[in-house]
Enzyme design. Structure first.
Site, PDB file in Angstrom:
ATOM      1  N   GLU A 115       0.852  -1.204   0.000  1.00 34.33           N
ATOM      2  CA  GLU A 115       0.000   0.000   0.000  1.00 34.33           C
ATOM      3  C   GLU A 115       0.878   1.241   0.000  1.00 34.33           C
ATOM      4  O   GLU A 115       1.860   1.290   0.724  1.00 34.33           O
ATOM      5  CB  GLU A 115      -0.852   0.048   1.284  1.00 34.33           C
ATOM      6  N   LYS A 117       2.208   4.635   1.214  1.00 33.30           N
ATOM      7  CA  LYS A 117       2.145   5.266   2.538  1.00 33.30           C
ATOM      8  C   LYS A 117       1.790   6.731   2.331  1.00 33.30           C
ATOM      9  O   LYS A 117       2.614   7.545   1.931  1.00 33.30           O
ATOM     10  CB  LYS A 117       3.487   5.138   3.257  1.00 33.30           C
ATOM     11  N   ASP A 119       0.935  10.519   2.947  1.00 31.86           N
ATOM     12  CA  ASP A 119       1.525  11.464   3.877  1.00 31.86           C
ATOM     13  C   ASP A 119       0.441  12.415   4.366  1.00 31.86           C
ATOM     14  O   ASP A 119       0.194  13.461   3.780  1.00 31.86           O
ATOM     15  CB  ASP A 119       2.645  12.225   3.164  1.00 31.86           C
ATOM     16  N   TYR A 227      -6.992   2.129   5.565  1.00 33.53           N
ATOM     17  CA  TYR A 227      -6.007   1.057   5.391  1.00 33.53           C
ATOM     18  C   TYR A 227      -6.122  -0.026   6.448  1.00 33.53           C
ATOM     19  O   TYR A 227      -5.247  -0.862   6.542  1.00 33.53           O
ATOM     20  CB  TYR A 227      -4.586   1.614   5.317  1.00 33.53           C
ATOM     21  N   LYS A 315      10.739   3.571   2.924  1.00 36.72           N
ATOM     22  CA  LYS A 315      10.614   4.996   2.658  1.00 36.72           C
ATOM     23  C   LYS A 315      11.171   5.387   1.285  1.00 36.72           C
ATOM     24  O   LYS A 315      12.134   4.806   0.798  1.00 36.72           O
ATOM     25  CB  LYS A 315      11.360   5.801   3.748  1.00 36.72           C
ATOM     26  N   CYS A 409      15.238  46.644 -14.579  1.00 34.45           N
ATOM     27  CA  CYS A 409      15.211  45.304 -15.172  1.00 34.45           C
ATOM     28  C   CYS A 409      16.626  44.746 -15.285  1.00 34.45           C
ATOM     29  O   CYS A 409      17.501  45.397 -15.850  1.00 34.45           O
ATOM     30  CB  CYS A 409      14.549  45.355 -16.549  1.00 34.45           C
ATOM     31  N   CYS A 412      17.312  44.454 -19.319  1.00 36.88           N
ATOM     32  CA  CYS A 412      17.364  45.582 -20.265  1.00 36.88           C
ATOM     33  C   CYS A 412      17.465  46.938 -19.580  1.00 36.88           C
ATOM     34  O   CYS A 412      17.444  47.971 -20.258  1.00 36.88           O
ATOM     35  CB  CYS A 412      16.144  45.555 -21.178  1.00 36.88           C
ATOM     36  N   CYS A 427       8.879  44.530 -15.680  1.00 38.73           N
ATOM     37  CA  CYS A 427       9.752  45.347 -16.507  1.00 38.73           C
ATOM     38  C   CYS A 427       8.870  46.111 -17.496  1.00 38.73           C
ATOM     39  O   CYS A 427       7.970  45.539 -18.117  1.00 38.73           O
ATOM     40  CB  CYS A 427      10.725  44.432 -17.253  1.00 38.73           C
ATOM     41  N   CYS A 433      13.010  44.581 -24.272  1.00 36.25           N
ATOM     42  CA  CYS A 433      13.703  43.709 -23.324  1.00 36.25           C
ATOM     43  C   CYS A 433      13.958  42.337 -23.961  1.00 36.25           C
ATOM     44  O   CYS A 433      13.010  41.645 -24.363  1.00 36.25           O
ATOM     45  CB  CYS A 433      12.844  43.569 -22.074  1.00 36.25           C
TER      46      CYS A 433
END
Ligand code: IVH
Length: 673
Positions: A115, A117, A119, A227, A315, A409, A412, A427, A433
C-alpha cells in the site's frame, strides 16, 4: 405534504445523496450532474429546517460544518494506534522479510499487501450500527482528540455504511490527506490574500483538521483513504486484503494502487514501479507499506514496543530537505514579470538534485523572511517547480544579507513597476527587453500556439542571442545559410526546422491569437475572441466596451487586448507575420444557438491521422463541446482514433457513445469546420 410523506421524502433524499456522494467522491464515477445534486441537497436542507426534530448526525447536510467548539475532547483508543518500523534501503526490506520468515520458520515466500504510505494524518473512525459516531486523531497512540465534527465534513468518509454485513461496532483506521492540486490552490489563494501559506499538504491537512470551527474544515479539500480495521482479540478477517475489500464494499475509499503480491522480490518490484510514478500521483506519498496478508501469521508475529512485527514502511527519498540559499537571481518572463529565483547549494530532494527554486514574488520573500546565506527548507513534489517553504531561523548566521529588490530590469535596465495591489514587479521595457522577446517567441512557437516542431527554448535563445531574430515575424525570414552557421545545428536539422516553420503558417485564427501572447489571453479566451470577432481586423479595431461582450473577458483582459493592438510595434509584427504567409481559414459565424454540441462533454483518445488532437479539440470547442481529459459517466461522446486503450474500454463499459475518426471528420465537414 403529510408528516409521514415528508419524513419518507427526507429519508429518500438522504439515501440518494449518500449514494451520489459515494459515487462522486469514492468511486470517481458521478451519475448525476452537479446541479441535480445541489437541487436534492437544498430540498433536504429545507425539509430539515421545517422539521428540526428530524435532524440527524448522519444527514448529508451535516457535511457543511456546524457551530465552533470551545475545545476538542479527548478520546481513548481501545486498540492503540500503532506506528510502523521503517526500511530505508532494499537491503533493510529484505532483512525484514528474512527476519519474519525466520520467526515463522517458513521457507516459502510470504504473501504481502503493498500500500502507498500516504503522507497525511492518521485517524480512527467509529461506526455504531452502521452510523459514524466519532472520529479521532491518533494523538500519542493511546489518547487522541475528538474531531467528529470535522471528519463529518469530508465527503469521502461515509456517514452511514453501505450494505448490511458490517459488525455493530466497527473502528476503521486510515489517513486523511490533502491532494496536491487542492493544496496548491489553497496556497495560491493564501498568497493572493497575503495570508500564511502551508509548508506542505500534510501540514495543510493537519491544520484543517485542527479547526474548532468545522465550517472552515468543510471548505478544505480533504480526502480519506482507509487502510485497516482496529480489532482487539479475535479477528474478523482471514486476510488483510479481505478487510480492505470489505471496507470498499461498506463505502470507504481504499487506495487504488493497493496490490497483493508473493514474496519480497515482488515487493521490491512494486516499490520501484510506484517510485517511478510518484510524481504523477495526485497526492504525496512518502513510501510503501508492506503488510503480511495472512492475519493468523500477523497474530503469530505480534508486536514489538509500538509497531507490528508484520509490517514495514519502505521509505522513498524525502520531498523536503534543508540546504543553503547562496544567491537570488531575477528572471524576466514573457509579460515582464520579474520572478526571484533562489540559487541553492545543490541538494537531493524528491528524487532529483535541485539547485534552483522559485520564490514566487517579493511578497513571498517578505513572508518567508528569507535572507541570502540562510538555511532553508526546499520542497519538490510532483510536477511543481521546487520551492523554498521555510527558513530554519535556528541556523541563521550573522553573515546573512538581505535580498535587494532590483531597481531596474536585470536584462534591459528599463524601469520596473508594481501595479497597485499586485505582488509582481514588471519590466516596462516590453519588446525592447531581450528576456521578454525570448519568452514571447518561445510562447509563439509552443505546441498549443503555432506548434513549430523542433523550435525549443534553447534554440530560441540561441537565435535571439546570435541576433538572427528580434520578433516572432523574423522566424519566418530565417534562411538555411543562417541556420547552419549556428552551433550544434546540422544541415538536416536546419532543413527540418524550415519545413516546420512553413507548416506552422497554416493555422487557425484562435491559435494565432493565443500565440501572440496577449496578457491574460489563454487558449479558451482566444477561441472566444476568434468566434466573436471572426477577423483580425475586427478584433484589432474593437473598443474595450465591445471586447467586454465576449465570454470570459472582463475589464482587465479587455484593457490588455486593447492596449496590445494599440501598439504600433505589435501591429507591425502582425503585418509582417501575415506578409510571410501566416494564414487561417475564415471563421464561420456561430451564434450560441448554432453550437450543436453545447452542454456536451467530449473526450478524445487514440491517434488521429488527419489532424492533431489539439486541432480536433479546438473544433469540438467551436461546436460548443467541453473537451475533458478522462472518461466518466458525465461524458457524452468519446472520439477514438487508432490504438485507443483504457479510455475506449471505460467508455464501452459505461455505455457511452463512441465515434471513430471518419465519423468525427464527417461531423466537422457537416459543420463546415
Ligand atoms: S498501517 C499497525 N498503512 O503511517 C499499522 N499506515 O508510521 C499501523 N500510514 O500513523 C499503520 N499510510 O498514519 C498504515 N497504508 C498505510 C499507511 C499508514 C500511511 C501512516 C499512518 C501511521 C504511520 C505509521
Amino acid at each position: 405534504m403529510s408528516d409521514a410523506s415528508s419524513r419518507a421524502r427526507l429519508e429518500s433524499l438522504r439515501e440518494q445523496l449518500h449514494e451520489h456522494s459515494h459515487r462522486y467522491y469514492v468511486l470517481d464515477e458521478p451519475s448525476i450532474p452537479d446541479a441535480e445534486y445541489d437541487r436534492l441537497f437544498r430540498e433536504l436542507q429545507e425539509l430539515e429546517e421545517q422539521h428540526p426534530e428530524w435532524r440527524s448526525d448522519d444527514s448529508p447536510t451535516r457535511r457543511v460544518g456546524g457551530a465552533p467548539l470551545a475545545a476538542f475532547s479527548q478520546v481513548r483508543h481501545e486498540t492503540p494506534m500503532l506506528s510502523l518500523d521503517n526500511a530505508f534501503s532494499e537491503q533493510e526490506l529484505r532483512d525484514f522479510d528474512a527476519r519474519i520468515r525466520g520467526r515463522l520458520e517458513s521457507e516459502r515466500p510470504l504473501g504481502y499487501v503493498c500500500e502507498p504510505k500516504l503522507d497525511g494524518i492518521a485517524v480512527s473512525l467509529l461506526y455504531v450500527d452502521g452510523v459514524l459516531v466519532r472520529g479521532a486523531t491518533r494523538g500519542d497512540g493511546q489518547t487522541g482528540e475528538d474531531i467528529s465534527e470535522n471528519v463529518r465534513t469530508i465527503q469521502s468518509i461515509p456517514l452511514k455504511l453501505k450494505g448490511e454485513s458490517w459488525p455493530s461496532e466497527l473502528e476503521v483506521r486510515g489517513e486523511i490527506y490533502m491532494p496536491r492540486a487542492g493544496f496548491e490552490k489553497l496556497n495560491t489563494e493564501a498568497r493572493e490574500q497575503g495570508s500564511k501559506t502551508f509548508v506542505n499538504p500534510r501540514n495543510a491537512a493537519a491544520g484543517s483538521l485542527r479547526q474548532l470551527d468545522s465550517r472552515i474544515t468543510a471548505k478544505r479539500p480533504l480526502e480519506m483513504c482507509c487502510y485497516g480495521v482496529a480489532v482487539a482479540g479475535d479477528s474478523w478477517f482471514e486476510r488483510h486484503s479481505d478487510a480492505l475489500a470489505r471496507l470498499a464494499d461498506w463505502g470507504f475509499r481504499v487506495n487504488a494502487e493497493m496490490a497483493v503480491v508473493e514474496g519480497v522480490d515482488a515487493c521490491v518490484d512494486y516499490y520501484h514501479r510506484l517510485l517511478s510514478r510518484r510524481d504523477h500521483l495526485s497526492y504525496d506519498i512518502d513510501g510503501i507499506v508492506f503488510k503480511v496478508d495472512d492475519v493468523a501469521l500477523q497474530q503469530k508475529l505480534g508486536f514489538v514496543s509500538r509497531a507490528p512485527r508484520w509490517a514495514i514502511a519502505h521509505k522513498f527519498p524525502a520531498q523536503e530537505e534543508t540546504t543553503v540559499l547562496r544567491d537570488v537571481e531575477f528572471q524576466v518572463g514573457r509579460t515582464g514579470a520579474v520572478t526571484p529565483v533562489a540559487k541553492l547549494k545543490p541538494v537531493f530532494v524528491g528524487g532529483v538534485t535541485v539547485s534552483n527554486a522559485t520564490l514566487h514574488n517579493f511578497d513571498e520573500i517578505d513572508r518567508l523572511g528569507v535572507k541570502i546565506g540562510d538555511t532553508v527548507v526546499v520542497r519538490r513534489a510532483g510536477d511543481v517547480i521546487p520551492q523554498i517553504v521555510q527558513v530554519v531561523l535556528a541556523r541563521r548566521e550573522a553573515s546573512v544579507r538581505d535580498i535587494a529588490v532590483p531597481a531596474c530590469c536585470p536584462v534591459c535596465n528599463s524601469e520596473l513597476e508594481r501595479a497597485p495591489g499586485e505582488a509582481v514587479l514588471r519590466c516596462t521595457g516590453g519588446l525592447v527587453c531581450a528576456a521578454q522577446r525570448k519568452e514571447a517567441i518561445k510562447h509563439f512557437a509552443s505546441r498549443k500556439a503555432m506548434d513549430i516542431d523542433g523550435l525549443g527554448d534553447k534554440l530560441v535563445e540561441q537565435l535571439v542571442d546570435a541576433g538572427l531574430i528580434e520578433t516572432m515575424a523574423d522566424l519566418y525570414k530565417l534562411s538555411l545559410d543562417q541556420l547552419v552557421e549556428l552551433e550544434r545545428m546540422g544541415k538536416k536539422s536546419a532543413e527540418n526546422l524550415l519545413a516546420a516553420l512553413t507548416a506552422s503558417k497554416d493555422t487557425s485564427f484562435a491559435r494565432f491569437l493565443y500565440a501572440l501572447g496577449i496578457r491574460e489571453v489563454g487558449e479558451a479566451t482566444a477561441l472566444n475572441l476568434a468566434q466573436h470577432f471572426q477577423t483580425l481586423d475586427a478584433l484589432a479595431e474593437a473598443s474595450e466596451e465591445s471586447l467586454l461582450e465576449v465570454a470570459d473577458v472582463g475589464p482587465i483582459v479587455a484593457s490588455h487586448i486593447h492596449s496590445f493592438f494599440a501598439s504600433d510595434h505589435n501591429r507591425e509584427v502582425i503585418r509582417q507575420l501575415r506578409d510571410c504567409g501566416v494564414c487561417w481559414p475564415e471563421v464561420v459565424s456561430r451564434s450560441d444557438t448554432d453550437q450543436p454540441l453545447a452542454g456536451q462533454t467530449w473526450v478524445l483518445t487514440g491517434n488521429l491521422e488527419s489532424m492533431t488532437r489539439s486541432q480536433a479539440k479546438e473544433k469540438l470547442q467551436t461546436l460548443g463541446a467541453k473537451v475533458a481529459g478522462s472518461v466518466s459517466s458525465k461524458t457524452d461522446c468519446l472520439a477514438a482514433g487508432a490504438n485507443a486503450g483504457s479510455k475506449l474500454r471505460k467508455a464501452e463499459e459505461l455505455g457511452i457513445s463512441i465515434i471513430n475518426e471518419a465519423e468525427l471528420l464527417a461531423l466537422f465537414d457537416r459543420e463546415k469546420l
